[in-house]
Design an enzyme around this catalytic site. Structure first.
Site, PDB file in Angstrom:
ATOM      1  N   CYS A  90       0.874  -1.183   0.000  1.00  0.00           N
ATOM      2  CA  CYS A  90       0.000   0.000   0.000  1.00  0.00           C
ATOM      3  C   CYS A  90       0.904   1.224   0.000  1.00  0.00           C
ATOM      4  O   CYS A  90       1.580   1.504   0.991  1.00  0.00           O
ATOM      5  CB  CYS A  90      -0.912  -0.002   1.221  1.00  0.00           C
ATOM      6  N   HIS A 176      -1.983  -5.077 -10.359  1.00  0.00           N
ATOM      7  CA  HIS A 176      -2.718  -3.953 -10.959  1.00  0.00           C
ATOM      8  C   HIS A 176      -2.998  -4.217 -12.430  1.00  0.00           C
ATOM      9  O   HIS A 176      -2.139  -4.737 -13.153  1.00  0.00           O
ATOM     10  CB  HIS A 176      -1.894  -2.663 -10.881  1.00  0.00           C
ATOM     11  N   GLU A 225      -9.980  -0.091  -6.171  1.00  0.00           N
ATOM     12  CA  GLU A 225      -9.041  -0.943  -5.429  1.00  0.00           C
ATOM     13  C   GLU A 225      -9.635  -2.302  -5.078  1.00  0.00           C
ATOM     14  O   GLU A 225     -10.790  -2.387  -4.636  1.00  0.00           O
ATOM     15  CB  GLU A 225      -8.621  -0.246  -4.130  1.00  0.00           C
ATOM     16  N   CYS A 234      -4.606   6.031  -4.902  1.00  0.00           N
ATOM     17  CA  CYS A 234      -3.950   4.741  -4.670  1.00  0.00           C
ATOM     18  C   CYS A 234      -2.489   4.903  -5.076  1.00  0.00           C
ATOM     19  O   CYS A 234      -2.190   5.130  -6.257  1.00  0.00           O
ATOM     20  CB  CYS A 234      -4.635   3.645  -5.486  1.00  0.00           C
ATOM     21  N   GLY A 237      -1.189   2.131  -7.205  1.00  0.00           N
ATOM     22  CA  GLY A 237      -1.891   2.283  -8.495  1.00  0.00           C
ATOM     23  C   GLY A 237      -1.251   3.373  -9.337  1.00  0.00           C
ATOM     24  O   GLY A 237      -1.129   3.243 -10.563  1.00  0.00           O
TER      25      GLY A 237
HETATM   26  N1  LIG Z   1      -6.267  -2.383  -2.239  1.00  0.00           N
HETATM   27  C1  LIG Z   1      -4.863  -2.689  -2.407  1.00  0.00           C
HETATM   28  C2  LIG Z   1      -4.035  -2.350  -1.215  1.00  0.00           C
HETATM   29  C3  LIG Z   1      -4.006  -0.871  -0.904  1.00  0.00           C
HETATM   30  C4  LIG Z   1      -3.358  -0.011  -1.974  1.00  0.00           C
HETATM   31  C5  LIG Z   1      -3.258   1.419  -1.555  1.00  0.00           C
HETATM   32  N2  LIG Z   1      -4.393   2.155  -1.256  1.00  0.00           N
HETATM   33  C6  LIG Z   1      -2.089   2.200  -2.117  1.00  0.00           C
HETATM   34  O1  LIG Z   1      -2.005   3.411  -1.834  1.00  0.00           O
HETATM   35  O2  LIG Z   1      -1.218   1.619  -2.762  1.00  0.00           O
HETATM   36  C7  LIG Z   1      -4.671  -4.185  -2.746  1.00  0.00           C
HETATM   37  O3  LIG Z   1      -5.567  -5.003  -2.447  1.00  0.00           O
HETATM   38  O4  LIG Z   1      -3.637  -4.533  -3.319  1.00  0.00           O
END
Ligand SMILES: N[C@@H](CCC[C@H](N)C(=O)O)C(=O)O
Length: 327
Positions: A90, A176, A225, A234, A237
């Site tokens: 994250c 991703h 997400e 994100c 992301g």
């Molecule tokens: N939802 C993501 C984990 C969290 C990612 C995050 N908010 C970021 O800033 O990178 C997952 O399930 O991989």
């Protein structure tokens, strides 16, 4: 600001209090807990309750600070999505993590090495709450993402119930998919996001980014997400989107990524190089909540002594296995 949350309606008996901090990175929000001094156990359904924006504290991710399990590393960093699933990475959380361990005086280092489920990342604390994260080298090999494909490509065609979409698949420690769109404001985030998150070609599910190229150094991005739905920002992301844009030959090495909650600067020098992410952090309030009764024993409270050599609290430098929090 501080507050106390009573989550007792779902509990038969009551356990100790847990201190937490509510933080965010560009509106991607977190409950952050020091599990070094407060080892705790939360089941996934309790994480879901706490994450609920009406009935709980409300957050996209729960971040847990633990002692490291490796030498030459300062902390272990665990991440749980609002659906209770534990994940590997994250980016916005990593910046908040760095600020949290300094605010809580768990370390006075400016460069902090942190063990995640997918390796060690390095966090650099700058001025005015800014943190730079070395997010590591992006993984593009399909089985390692994981993404189902017979060979590596920069752009894949994916069948989506009658439609076909083109996407790039990238792992930043977490998986991703990145789609190019003309305008993020009208992109089908709510429709394609959940369908691609759970698409069989992403066997571990995926975060889905919708990327609009403004020019070679400026993009706009929305991310649906995995395990949390669309968030204000994100970090991983944003890194994956810049990698995807560079692979397609559309971006320079340093790019401003504009998300709903604000802007990140992402740098990538190309294949084999790590992705660097720079952005802000914010601490919103501190609170306490009562845990269920079935908790591991607390360690005896002792005065924190800063280790002059390493800058990290001595208590934290013991390499303990296994994890102290078991949600
Ligand atoms: N939802 C993501 C984990 C969290 C990612 C995050 N908010 C970021 O800033 O990178 C997952 O399930 O991989």
């Amino acid at each position: 600001m501080s507050g106390e949350a009573d989550m007792s309606q779902s509990r038969r008996s009551q356990g100790p209090m847990l201190n937490f901090t509510k933080m965010h990175g560009l509106g991607n929000d977190f409950m952050v807990v020091d599990a070094i001094s407060q080892p705790f156990r939360l089941r996934p359904e309790m994480i879901r309750e706490l994450a609920d924006r009406n009935f709980g504290i409300g957050f996209d991710q729960l971040l847990v600070v633990e002692p490291p399990g490796l030498p030459d590393v300062d902390f272990r960093y665990r991440i749980f999505n609002s659906d209770g699933s534990e994940v590997e990475q994250c980016g916005n959380g990593a910046r908040c993590f760095a600020r949290f361990v300094r605010d809580q005086r768990l370390t006075n280092k400016k460069v902090i090495r942190v063990q995640t489920a997918k390796g060690v990342i390095e966090l650099r604390v700058g001025r005015a709450g800014m943190v730079t994260v070395d997010m590591g080298v992006p993984e593009l090999n399909p089985p390692a993402i994981p993404f189902a494909a017979d060979r590596r490509k920069d752009v894949y065609t994916v069948e989506l119930g009658g439609d076909t979409v083109e996407l790039s698949a990238v792992s930043m420690g977490n998986p991703h998919g990145v789609l190019l769109v003309d305008d993020v404001d009208t992109a089908p985030v709510g429709e394609y996001g959940p369908r691609l998150e759970n698409h069989p070609r992403f066997p571990a599910r995926a975060n889905i980014g919708f990327l609009q190229i403004v020019d070679r150094t400026h993009v706009r991005l929305r991310v649906f997400e995995r395990g949390s739905g669309e968030t204000m920002a994100c970090g991983s992301g944003a890194c994956a989107a810049v990698v995807a844009g560079c692979l397609r030959g559309l971006l320079d090495n340093r790019v401003d990524v504009e998300l709903k909650g604000g802007r990140l600067v992402i740098e990538w020098q190309g294949e084999g190089a790590p992705v660097m992410m720079e952005g802000p952090t914010a601490s919103v309030f501190e609170g306490q909540l009562r845990l269920p009764a079935d908790q591991p024993p607390r360690r005896r409270k002792s005065t924190r002594h800063s280790d002059a050599k390493s800058g990290t609290n001595r208590q934290n430098n013991r390499h303990r296995q296994p994890a102290t929090s078991r949600p």
